[in-house]
Design a protein around this motif. Structure first.
Motif, PDB file in Angstrom:
ATOM      1  N   GLN A  16       0.953  -1.419   0.106  1.00  0.00           N
ATOM      2  CA  GLN A  16      -0.274  -0.137  -0.057  1.00  0.00           C
ATOM      3  C   GLN A  16       0.832   1.366  -0.287  1.00  0.00           C
ATOM      4  OE1 GLN A  16      -2.447  -0.911   3.802  1.00  0.00           O
ATOM      5  NE2 GLN A  16      -4.197  -0.980   2.831  1.00  0.00           N
ATOM      6  N   CYS A  17       2.277   0.998   0.104  1.00  0.00           N
ATOM      7  CA  CYS A  17       2.833   2.279   0.048  1.00  0.00           C
ATOM      8  C   CYS A  17       3.428   3.175  -0.877  1.00  0.00           C
ATOM      9  CB  CYS A  17       4.142   1.952   1.215  1.00  0.00           C
ATOM     10  SG  CYS A  17       3.647   1.097   2.624  1.00  0.00           S
ATOM     11  N   ASP A  18       2.961   2.607  -1.983  1.00  0.00           N
ATOM     12  CA  ASP A  18       3.797   2.977  -3.322  1.00  0.00           C
ATOM     13  C   ASP A  18       5.095   3.239  -3.161  1.00  0.00           C
ATOM     14  OD1 ASP A  18       2.917   4.136  -6.108  1.00  0.00           O
ATOM     15  OD2 ASP A  18       3.086   6.302  -5.242  1.00  0.00           O
ATOM     16  N   GLU A  19       5.711   2.191  -3.293  1.00  0.00           N
ATOM     17  CA  GLU A  19       7.358   2.308  -3.219  1.00  0.00           C
ATOM     18  C   GLU A  19       7.288   1.485  -4.706  1.00  0.00           C
ATOM     19  OE1 GLU A  19      10.447   2.043  -0.327  1.00  0.00           O
ATOM     20  OE2 GLU A  19       8.698   3.950  -0.422  1.00  0.00           O
ATOM     21  N   PRO A  20       8.741   1.748  -4.939  1.00  0.00           N
ATOM     22  CA  PRO A  20       9.139   1.173  -6.326  1.00  0.00           C
ATOM     23  C   PRO A  20       9.014  -0.395  -6.465  1.00  0.00           C
ATOM     24  CG  PRO A  20      10.956   2.856  -5.337  1.00  0.00           C
ATOM     25  CD  PRO A  20       9.977   2.416  -4.381  1.00  0.00           C
ATOM     26  N   ALA A  29       2.599  -5.310  -9.605  1.00  0.00           N
ATOM     27  CA  ALA A  29       2.911  -6.329  -9.602  1.00  0.00           C
ATOM     28  C   ALA A  29       1.998  -7.353 -10.875  1.00  0.00           C
ATOM     29  CB  ALA A  29       2.010  -6.296  -8.244  1.00  0.00           C
ATOM     30  N   LYS A  30       2.897  -6.689 -12.502  1.00  0.00           N
ATOM     31  CA  LYS A  30       2.248  -7.826 -12.691  1.00  0.00           C
ATOM     32  C   LYS A  30       2.867  -9.134 -13.204  1.00  0.00           C
ATOM     33  CE  LYS A  30       1.477  -7.919 -18.145  1.00  0.00           C
ATOM     34  NZ  LYS A  30       1.608  -7.039 -19.654  1.00  0.00           N
ATOM     35  N   ALA A  31       4.310  -8.924 -12.736  1.00  0.00           N
ATOM     36  CA  ALA A  31       5.168 -10.338 -12.663  1.00  0.00           C
ATOM     37  C   ALA A  31       4.607 -11.022 -11.798  1.00  0.00           C
ATOM     38  CB  ALA A  31       6.573  -9.464 -12.564  1.00  0.00           C
ATOM     39  N   ALA A  32       3.489 -11.324 -10.753  1.00  0.00           N
ATOM     40  CA  ALA A  32       3.425 -12.144  -9.806  1.00  0.00           C
ATOM     41  C   ALA A  32       1.895 -12.832 -10.656  1.00  0.00           C
ATOM     42  CB  ALA A  32       3.078 -11.540  -8.771  1.00  0.00           C
ATOM     43  N   LEU A  33       1.417 -12.399 -11.564  1.00  0.00           N
ATOM     44  CA  LEU A  33       0.346 -13.024 -11.968  1.00  0.00           C
ATOM     45  C   LEU A  33      -0.029 -14.341 -12.646  1.00  0.00           C
ATOM     46  CD1 LEU A  33      -1.343 -10.462 -14.414  1.00  0.00           C
ATOM     47  CD2 LEU A  33      -2.572 -11.340 -12.441  1.00  0.00           C
ATOM     48  N   PRO A  34       1.110 -14.689 -12.645  1.00  0.00           N
ATOM     49  CA  PRO A  34       1.056 -16.313 -12.826  1.00  0.00           C
ATOM     50  C   PRO A  34       1.248 -17.181 -11.954  1.00  0.00           C
ATOM     51  CG  PRO A  34       2.789 -14.920 -14.437  1.00  0.00           C
ATOM     52  CD  PRO A  34       2.270 -13.917 -13.232  1.00  0.00           C
ATOM     53  N   THR A  35       1.800 -16.593 -10.370  1.00  0.00           N
ATOM     54  CA  THR A  35       2.135 -17.932  -8.944  1.00  0.00           C
ATOM     55  C   THR A  35       0.291 -16.686  -9.272  1.00  0.00           C
ATOM     56  OG1 THR A  35       4.686 -16.533  -9.151  1.00  0.00           O
ATOM     57  CG2 THR A  35       3.020 -17.446  -6.769  1.00  0.00           C
ATOM     58  N   LEU A  36       0.203 -16.323  -9.384  1.00  0.00           N
ATOM     59  CA  LEU A  36      -1.279 -16.111  -8.018  1.00  0.00           C
ATOM     60  C   LEU A  36      -2.253 -16.809  -8.759  1.00  0.00           C
ATOM     61  CD1 LEU A  36      -1.406 -11.766  -7.898  1.00  0.00           C
ATOM     62  CD2 LEU A  36      -1.569 -13.330  -5.509  1.00  0.00           C
ATOM     63  N   ARG A  37      -1.906 -16.794  -9.748  1.00  0.00           N
ATOM     64  CA  ARG A  37      -3.306 -17.735 -10.856  1.00  0.00           C
ATOM     65  C   ARG A  37      -2.997 -19.128 -10.485  1.00  0.00           C
ATOM     66  NH1 ARG A  37      -2.791 -13.845 -16.187  1.00  0.00           N
ATOM     67  NH2 ARG A  37      -4.633 -12.725 -15.463  1.00  0.00           N
TER      68      ARG A  37
END
Length: 178
Positions: free
Chosen positions: A99-103, A139-147
């Motif tokens: 939630q912190c809008d960090e890079p 966080a697009k890179a985490a989509l495969p893991t989440l799916r």
């Protein structure tokens, strides 16, 4: 004519007075938020119990969602909380950090690794999923893991439900940005 002119003058005066009141109210709200952020930063730094840390992290996450600068002073302690011995604290820190809008290049790999690490307790992995969801399209890179987590989960699996919600949130924000 005079009556119409008087009505416009009164309406103008009321508008100016209302704007001045609104401006001072916004300043008061901002001051209260700054005070809250300092309180919860101090609570996170000096907390003796995991429950106190979790509450501080939840509140800092709420404030970060309003305005990142409110939690700037707390960021080192939020990152440190990712390594806390208590799983509830690590989970709350993961969600808060999202939630912190960090890079994204700094945060997404951290949260993604927590999510993938099967040795982490469920509460930590759920916090990571929520943190990634809060980051949206970044966080697009985490989509495969989440799916994958969502697909392989049974209906009672909390992590699977959170992973499914996070994947939907991220995917919808990616579509909206196109």
């Amino acid at each position: 004519m005079k009556r119409g002119h008087s009505v416009r003058m009164v309406a103008g005066w009321l508008l100016v007075a209302g704007l001045m009141y609104l401006g001072s109210s916004l300043e008061a709200v901002r001051a209260a938020q700054v005070k809250e952020a300092k309180k919860y930063t101090e609570q996170l730094k000096s907390a003796r119990t995991a429950k106190e840390k979790v509450v501080a992290l939840q509140e800092l996450g709420r404030l970060a969602a309003i305005q990142k600068s409110l939690v700037a002073e707390a960021l080192p302690y939020i990152y440190k909380a990712l390594e806390d011995k208590d799983a509830e604290v690590r989970g709350a820190a993961a969600h808060c950090l999202g939630q912190c809008d960090e890079p994204a290049e700094k945060v997404v790999p951290l949260l993604h690794n927590l999510l993938k690490d099967e040795k982490q307790p469920e509460v930590v992995r759920i916090g990571a999923a929520r943190g990634l969801a809060a980051m949206g399209g970044q966080a697009k890179a985490a989509l495969p893991t989440l799916r994958t987590l969502a697909k392989n989960a049974d209906k009672k699996d909390r992590l699977g439900k959170e992973a499914k919600q996070a994947a939907k949130a991220i995917a919808s924000l990616i579509k909206d940005s196109k």
